[in-house]
Design an enzyme around this catalytic site. Structure first.
Site, PDB file in Angstrom:
ATOM      1  N   HIS A  88       0.805  -1.083  -0.047  1.00 51.74           N
ATOM      2  CA  HIS A  88       0.119  -0.048   0.001  1.00 51.74           C
ATOM      3  C   HIS A  88       0.810   1.194  -0.144  1.00 51.74           C
ATOM      4  O   HIS A  88       2.067   1.370   0.664  1.00 51.74           O
ATOM      5  CB  HIS A  88      -0.924  -0.009   1.217  1.00 51.74           C
ATOM      6  CG  HIS A  88      -1.892   1.094   1.252  1.00 51.74           C
ATOM      7  ND1 HIS A  88      -1.668   2.392   1.642  1.00 51.74           N
ATOM      8  CD2 HIS A  88      -3.157   1.208   0.780  1.00 51.74           C
ATOM      9  CE1 HIS A  88      -2.634   3.315   1.333  1.00 51.74           C
ATOM     10  NE2 HIS A  88      -3.892   2.502   0.874  1.00 51.74           N
ATOM     11  N   GLU A 136      -3.773   2.968  -7.124  1.00 49.50           N
ATOM     12  CA  GLU A 136      -4.043   4.066  -6.364  1.00 49.50           C
ATOM     13  C   GLU A 136      -3.029   5.305  -6.457  1.00 49.50           C
ATOM     14  O   GLU A 136      -1.762   5.201  -5.692  1.00 49.50           O
ATOM     15  CB  GLU A 136      -4.085   3.675  -4.678  1.00 49.50           C
ATOM     16  CG  GLU A 136      -5.048   2.689  -4.701  1.00 49.50           C
ATOM     17  CD  GLU A 136      -5.415   2.570  -3.080  1.00 49.50           C
ATOM     18  OE1 GLU A 136      -6.529   2.764  -2.690  1.00 49.50           O
ATOM     19  OE2 GLU A 136      -4.287   2.600  -2.290  1.00 49.50           O
TER      20      GLU A 136
END
Ligand code: G3P
Length: 223
Positions: A88, A136
Site C-alpha cells: 500500500h 491508487e
C-alpha cells in the site's frame, strides 16, 4: 470486489471496528455484493468472527517460528483471514518481498492485492499474477478527489497494462472515492472493484454510505 481499508483512523478504534464491519457484512448480504474489510492488525481475528470477508492491511515475509512482532500469512490464515493488501502507498515494501508474498499467498490459497502507484508498476507486478492489482495514485489518496474523475486514464491504462500479462489478475482502483457516482465511473472505466478508506470511515452514517457504494456496484456490475 469492494474493499474498505480502515487504516488506523481514530473513528474505527476499539469496538467501532466491529460496528463498521457489521455494517459492511449486513449490506454485503442484503445486496449480494462482495465487500471485504481491512481492519487494523490487532483486531483482525476479532473481526474474522463476523460473517464478513477480512483482509489484512499488510503481511510480513518472516517465517513461522521465532519471528517476534511480525504478522505472517501462515498464521493469520488459521484465524480465517482470507488475504491481504500488499505494498500500500502508506506501507511500501521491496519488490523482492512482493514477489515472495504473492507466491506464498498463492500456495496458501489466500487472496493477494498488490497496490501500485502507476501504470508501470501495474504492468510489472501483474506478471506475478496476484489476484488483484490495485491502482491508487498517491497524490489523490485521502483527498476526496476521486481517481475515477481526476485521473480516469490511469484506470484504463492500468487495465490494458494488466491485460498484457495474459493471466487471471484483475484491476481494482482506489484514492479519493467518496460517492456512488465515483464508484460507477470506476467500473465504467474497466475496474473490477474499488478500495476506499476516508469516504466510508469518516462518513456520518456508515450503513448509508456503504449502501450507496453497493448500489452503484449493483447498477454497474458486469456479470
Ligand atoms: O487503500 C485505500 C486507500 O488508500 C484510499 O484512500 O481515503 O482516498 O479512500 P481514500
Amino acid at each position: 470486489m469492494f474493499i474498505i481499508n480502515f487504516k488506523n483512523y481514530e473513528e474505527i478504534s476499539g469496538s467501532n471496528t466491529i460496528k463498521l464491519s457489521r455494517a459492511a457484512s449486513k449490506i454485503a448480504k442484503k445486496h449480494k455484493i462482495k465487500i471485504a474489510v481491512c481492519p487494523p492488525q490487532h483486531l483482525l481475528s476479532e473481526v474474522a468472527k463476523l460473517p464478513v470477508t477480512v483482509f489484512a492491511q499488510h503481511l510480513d515475509t518472516s517465517k513461522t517460528g521465532s519471528t517476534t512482532g511480525y504478522v505472517i500469512p501462515e498464521l493469520v490464515k488459521k484465524s480465517k483471514i482470507l488475504g491481504t493488501l500488499l505494498n500500500h502507498s502508506e506501507h511500501r515494501i521491496p519488490s523482492s518481498e512482493i514477489e515472495e508474498l504473492v507466491s506464498r499467498l498463492k500456495t496458501l490459497g489466500m487472496i493477494s492485492i498488490v497496490c501500485v502507484k502507476d501504470v508501470n508498476e501495474a504492468e510489472k507486478y501483474s506478471k506475478l499474477n496476484p489476484d488483484y492489482i490495485a491502482i491508487e495514485p498517491p497524490e489523490l489518496i485521502g483527498t476526496g478527489r476521486a481517481v475515477s474523475k481526476e485521473r480516469p486514464e490511469i484506470i484504463t491504462n492500468s487495465v490494458n497494462a494488466v491485460k498484457k500479462a495474459k493471466n487471471s489478475t484483475q484491476v481494482l482502483c482506489g484514492a479519493g472515492i467518496v460517492s456512488g457516482d465515483d464508484v460507477s465511473r470506476a467500473l465504467e472505466l474497466g475496474a473490477r472493484g474499488i478500495l476506499v478508506a476516508r469516504g466510508i470511515v469518516k462518513a456520518d452514517n456508515w450503513q448509508k454510505s456503504i449502501e450507496e457504494f453497493a448500489l452503484a456496484f449493483k447498477k454497474n456490475r458486469k456479470v
